[in-house]
Design an enzyme around this catalytic site. Sequence first.
Site, PDB file in Angstrom:
ATOM      1  CB  ALA A 176      -0.932  -0.004   1.216  1.00 30.15           C
ATOM      2  CG  ASP A 177       3.626   2.538   3.163  1.00 28.34           C
ATOM      3  OD1 ASP A 177       3.345   3.721   3.397  1.00 28.34           O
ATOM      4  OD2 ASP A 177       3.604   1.661   4.038  1.00 28.34           O
ATOM      5  CB  SER A 178       5.054   0.374  -3.085  1.00 31.13           C
ATOM      6  OG  SER A 178       6.054  -0.067  -2.186  1.00 31.13           O
ATOM      7  CB  ALA A 181       5.460   5.797  -3.179  1.00 30.27           C
TER       8      ALA A 181
END
Length: 404
Positions: A176-178, A181
Amino acid sequence: MTETNGTPIHDAPLAGLRVLDLATLFAGPLAATMLGDFGAEVIKIEHPSKPDPSRGHGPSKDGVGLWWKLLGRNKRAITLNLSRPGGRATLLRLAATADVIIENFRPGTLEKWDLGWEELSAANPRLVLTRVTGFGQFGPYAHRPGFGTLAEAMSGFASITGEPDAPPTLPPFGLADSIAALATAYAVMTALTARDRTGEGQVVDMAIIEPILTVLGPQPLWYDQLGYVQERTGNRSTNNAPRNTYRTADGTWVAVSTSAQSVAERVMRLVGRPELIDEPWFATGAERAAHADVLDTAVGTWIAARTRTDVLAAFEKAEAAIAPVQDVRDVLTDPQYQALDTVTTVDDPELGPIRMQNVLFRLSATPGAIRWAGRPHGADTETVLTELGLTPADLAALRTEGAL
């Protein structure tokens, strides 16, 4: 300064763009990395005694965190305590020179330090303030601590991942972070394009729970119109079959996809079951998926009798879609990745030659490049602040105050 591929830095597509990276773990910093890869000057601002936790995440070598070498590449590293008056004043001076600030403090934190949008935009009306948080800047969850894992659970990703009779499955990496980003880098460029037209900056509000929901596809639409809730199906798909991973005779695994009808037909001819093509249910992906047991048996039996090398060669000759299931060792020797230079070598003063993922895409005229890997904590503080106009006496005063 010259890029590692020989392209002068001033020719990079984002040359002249200054980004202040105040964020940590992981969406905000990775977005800044992507901008730096294509020429933006990224200044990583960390707390003097509490550096970005990614420096300590995962394995290290000789006390040097390896994840940071990737996440911190193409960034100048300085320290600044924003809660101190001197740190606040210095950030405002930096903001006046910047195009973008990326931060991921809980909503209200910058405002507590008198560094909210009102103060930052007064210092620089053209500034784009990019705020990356778990749940966004408003709403009932806004002030909760938020991480990518929570987004993977909340969005519906975990509920559709795993085997039908097994628990929901979370990814073993920052999915989810990627995704956030990537979305953040896109949002920044969109806001900068708008600024070129209006002359004014704005605030980007990125909630990590949202981009992953977008990439999950039409689930809300399906439920809204049909009451349909997607369930866990393991490696199978409800849209086509055969689609699975299959074990070869030498104990390795391959993945097969038949999203196109013509490919499904080629696979069945290859594995010696052409009669299945004539079945009425074979004509559509959804109907094939309903008969996945039959198709998986046919494909799996054929693959299980052959080595991976022979399976891959046969599928390639038949123009059927297949790929080996690879771990990182395979990735580093894969000829396609090698041809693309997907994992490239970077010379690092601390560790020597190191290998990491290359820039995200190739541009024919103005390519990006990795100019350096992640720098030590605060390595560029004096240089950057001296360029800003601070004197040795100013720096000494900031140190005395605890702002550096």
